[in-house]
Motif scaffolding. Structure first.
Motif, PDB file in Angstrom:
ATOM      1  N   ILE A  98       1.107  -1.093  -0.071  1.00 30.91           N
ATOM      2  CA  ILE A  98      -0.076   0.037   0.114  1.00 30.91           C
ATOM      3  C   ILE A  98       0.775   1.329  -0.295  1.00 30.91           C
ATOM      4  CG2 ILE A  98      -1.578   1.503   1.279  1.00 30.91           C
ATOM      5  CD1 ILE A  98      -2.989  -1.290   2.480  1.00 30.91           C
ATOM      6  N   PHE A 100       1.436   4.690   1.086  1.00 31.42           N
ATOM      7  CA  PHE A 100       0.719   5.468   2.331  1.00 31.42           C
ATOM      8  C   PHE A 100       1.658   6.363   2.330  1.00 31.42           C
ATOM      9  CE2 PHE A 100       0.330   5.936   7.008  1.00 31.42           C
ATOM     10  CZ  PHE A 100      -0.716   6.595   6.992  1.00 31.42           C
ATOM     11  N   ARG A 101       1.298   7.849   1.952  1.00 33.30           N
ATOM     12  CA  ARG A 101       1.816   9.011   1.969  1.00 33.30           C
ATOM     13  C   ARG A 101       1.038  10.081   2.757  1.00 33.30           C
ATOM     14  NH1 ARG A 101       2.677  10.235  -3.375  1.00 33.30           N
ATOM     15  NH2 ARG A 101       1.242  11.735  -3.074  1.00 33.30           N
ATOM     16  N   LEU A 102       1.521  10.508   3.832  1.00 35.20           N
ATOM     17  CA  LEU A 102       0.621  11.412   4.548  1.00 35.20           C
ATOM     18  C   LEU A 102       1.071  12.844   3.923  1.00 35.20           C
ATOM     19  CD1 LEU A 102       1.747  10.454   8.073  1.00 35.20           C
ATOM     20  CD2 LEU A 102      -0.316   9.960   7.044  1.00 35.20           C
TER      21      LEU A 102
END
Lengths: 296, 336
Positions: A98, A100-102
């Motif tokens: 996945i 997932f990048r903030l």
């Protein structure tokens, strides 16, 4: 392995005893620090399957609380009692990666993303496009065109023209005729000028009658099953010279299918015939006669 | 980030708990097993068998020797973590929806359901922190919720207060020793049940999730509303991540409406909000049903989510997660 020497190579498939012997698994130490293991096994069909795995061992050292370290050696219990060491296939698996990048403008990012790949591209593509009929260039779908049955598509007409031009010039090879307009583009068989001069009719059904004059062809429907081509010819000869009579027959039974085409040499005769013969009683059925429409 | 998929349950998950060291993970579901997992690789340590109904809740004591579980078979059970042995069973007239140990592990609270003429209540049981000790049948105290039943409850710092979330969307504060009601604040929309209540590491503030599509951060001392996180879907769970100031919210279309919604519309994603700025900063997809429970590991390096689809997904964060900073945070660091 002495037995293999005597045996012909073609027999090898039958010699099951040889196939069952699996080579021992190999482990090769590679230069880049990875290991390659090759193992063999038999699958359901008794075929030998070779599995090659490249493994890189990375030792990840983590300092943990002694309590935690102790817990790692606890015996399993309950439903996991019989499980071996390490995660089990049936309860634990690794899911797809996945991304997932903030990000602070997370919402905006994903909205753009959602729009971009498909919807927007398609929209851009279709922005300047309006519906255009292939037959009359009008603003409707081809299937809805009022001239659907009476006119050939715009492009096709041009091609036919080319063919006609080709026909005039006997020296020109037939295949090149249609291609003359758009070089190298695909020309459907129907549009190709036949080498025998059958021209635009191409390989179309009934091509042997030459360029059929659809303007003088009548379609006769509600024809009796018992009808014969000769009878129809006799009936329509009264109005003028009939060049062709076609009565559709069932291939298996030989009975008429209920419709026929009558081609006249002269359109005037055809008009007369259509007027007189429409509604004419023939073998207990009332004929319906109308001008044939051009095949769509 | 590659999540580890734990498929030990056959039915919807109800709660996930990490132990204080963060190496073990306990999951309960509507099937009748509690599963214990190693959180670093997803290996199953074992299952705890004995409950006769859906298990609603589980909690680990601070020393990781025992777990307590509450179930729809009207019991709270105490288990030895290491062996899976059931140490004690307490019977109640109705189902138990939530259990929680005090920070010192000497007491256990249980939230019982309101049903069949019985009012919802919060019971407190004394716990002997030894596997061999005889556990008492006596209750320390019983708080009866005569207004609106409690759905969730927990102990504040030093076991000073019991904080409970109610079905009507309010949160109340009880004295941890006497059980006396100190305060009740309608914090969520009226009649939107509080679905989860989880603590910060020091238990001075907590986060509540509600069906009204918001999660709220509140102080335990005076029930002051600190922050509000607004989402677009009913929430089932919320937790505070240690190490980084984020909160994770989990929810989704209610289970009964799932079949009529596409996975994308169902909003079955874990949502990350910045705890202080209240902005949504990311989402993690993966479940095929609403998220019933989310839990952050006490070391802040991973989190786990359990869904209606019966799977637990354990996520170990990438470097990017720890590096993420707001511009103002960066500026401040540069100045120092």
């Amino acid at each position: 392995m002495a037995s293999t020497k005597n045996r012909d190579w073609a027999d090898d498939d039958e010699g099951d005893d040889v196939a069952i012997e699996l080579p021992p698994p190999q482990t090769i130490q590679n230069k880049d620090g990875t290991k390659t293991t090759i193992s063999y096994r038999l699958n359901d069909q008794g075929q030998k399957v070779k599995t090659t795995r490249r493994i890189r061992l990375v030792t990840h050292r983590e300092v943990v609380n002694p309590r935690v370290a102790e817990r790692k050696h606890w015996a399993k219990f309950g439903l996991s009692e019989k499980d071996g060491a390490g995660p089990q296939m049936d309860t634990t698996s690794v899911a797809e990666n996945i991304i997932f990048r903030l990000s602070t403008n997370w919402k905006k990012d994903t909205k753009d993303e959602a729009k971009d790949p498909d919807a927007n591209a398609m929209k851009d593509k279709l922005k300047d496009k309006t519906v255009k009929c292939r037959i009359c260039n009008g603003e409707h779908f081809t299937a809805r065109c009022p001239y659907k049955d009476t006119m050939a598509p715009v492009g096709a007409e041009g091609a036919a023209g080319d063919v006609a031009a080709g026909m005039g010039d006997d020296e020109q090879p037939g295949v090149g005729a249609a291609g003359a307009g758009k070089k190298g583009s695909y020309v459907p068989p129907a549009m190709r000028g036949g080498p025998g001069g059958s021209a635009a009719a191409g390989e179309r059904m009934g091509g042997k009658y030459g360029e059929r004059d659809d303007l003088a062809t009548l379609r006769v429907t509600n024809v009796s099953e018992m009808a014969e081509e000769g009878e129809l010819r006799d009936m329509f000869e009264r109005f003028g010279r009939v060049t062709r009579v076609f009565l559709a027959k069932d291939r298996d039974t030989g009975l008429a299918k209920g419709f026929a085409f009558i081609s006249f040499a002269d359109r005037g005769d055809a008009v007369k015939a259509a007027a007189k013969m429409d509604g004419y009683g023939f073998k207990h059925l009332i004929l319906r006669v109308e001008f044939a429409k051009k095949a769509a | 980030m590659r999540p580890i998929l734990l498929s030990g349950h056959e039915r919807a998950l109800t709660q996930i708990k990490f132990n204080p060291d963060g190496d073990l993970l306990f999951s309960t579901a509507k099937d009748q097993q509690i599963c214990a997992w190693f959180s670093h690789n997803g290996e199953r340590l074992g299952t705890y068998k004995g409950h006769q109904g859906a298990i609603w809740t589980v909690d680990v004591d601070p020393t990781s020797t025992m777990i307590a579980s509450g179930s729809a078979d009207n019991t709270i059970r105490l288990w030895e973590i290491k062996t899976g042995k059931c140490l004690k069973t307490w019977e109640f007239p109705t189902a138990v929806k939530r259990v929680e140990f005090t920070p010192d592990g000497r007491r256990l609270l249980g939230v019982t359901e309101k049903r069949m003429g019985h009012l919802g209540s919060i019971v407190v049981l004394p716990i002997e922190l030894s596997v061999d000790a005889e556990q008492s049948d006596e209750r320390d105290m019983t708080i009866v919720c005569d207004q609106s039943k409690a759905t969730v409850a927990g102990w504040s710092y030093l076991s000073k207060y019991i904080i409970a979330g109610h079905e009507d969307g309010s949160v109340s504060q009880y004295d941890g020793k006497t059980g006396e009601l100190i305060d009740n604040v309608p914090i969520h929309e009226l009649d939107m049940a509080v679905t989860d209540l989880q603590w910060s590491a020091d238990r001075t503030y907590f986060i509540t999730a509600s069906k009204d599509k918001t999660a709220r951060l509140m102080a335990a001392r005076d029930l002051e509303l600190l922050k509000t996180y607004v989402s677009d879907t009913p929430l089932n769970s919320a937790c505070i991540t240690p190490k980084k100031d984020y909160v994770i919210l989990g929810g989704g279309q209610a289970a009964m409406d799932v079949t009529t919604t596409a996975a994308r519309q169902g909003k079955f994603e874990a949502r990350f909000y910045h705890m202080i700025f209240e902005d949504e900063i990311g989402r993690v997809r993966g479940h095929f049903g609403p998220l019933n429970t989310v839990a952050a590991a006490p070391n802040g390096k991973s989190y786990a989510s359990g869904g209606e689809d019966g799977y637990v997904r354990v996520h170990h964060f990438d470097k990017g997660y720890f590096d993420f900073k707001y511009e103002v945070e960066r500026e401040r660091e540069n100045r120092l």
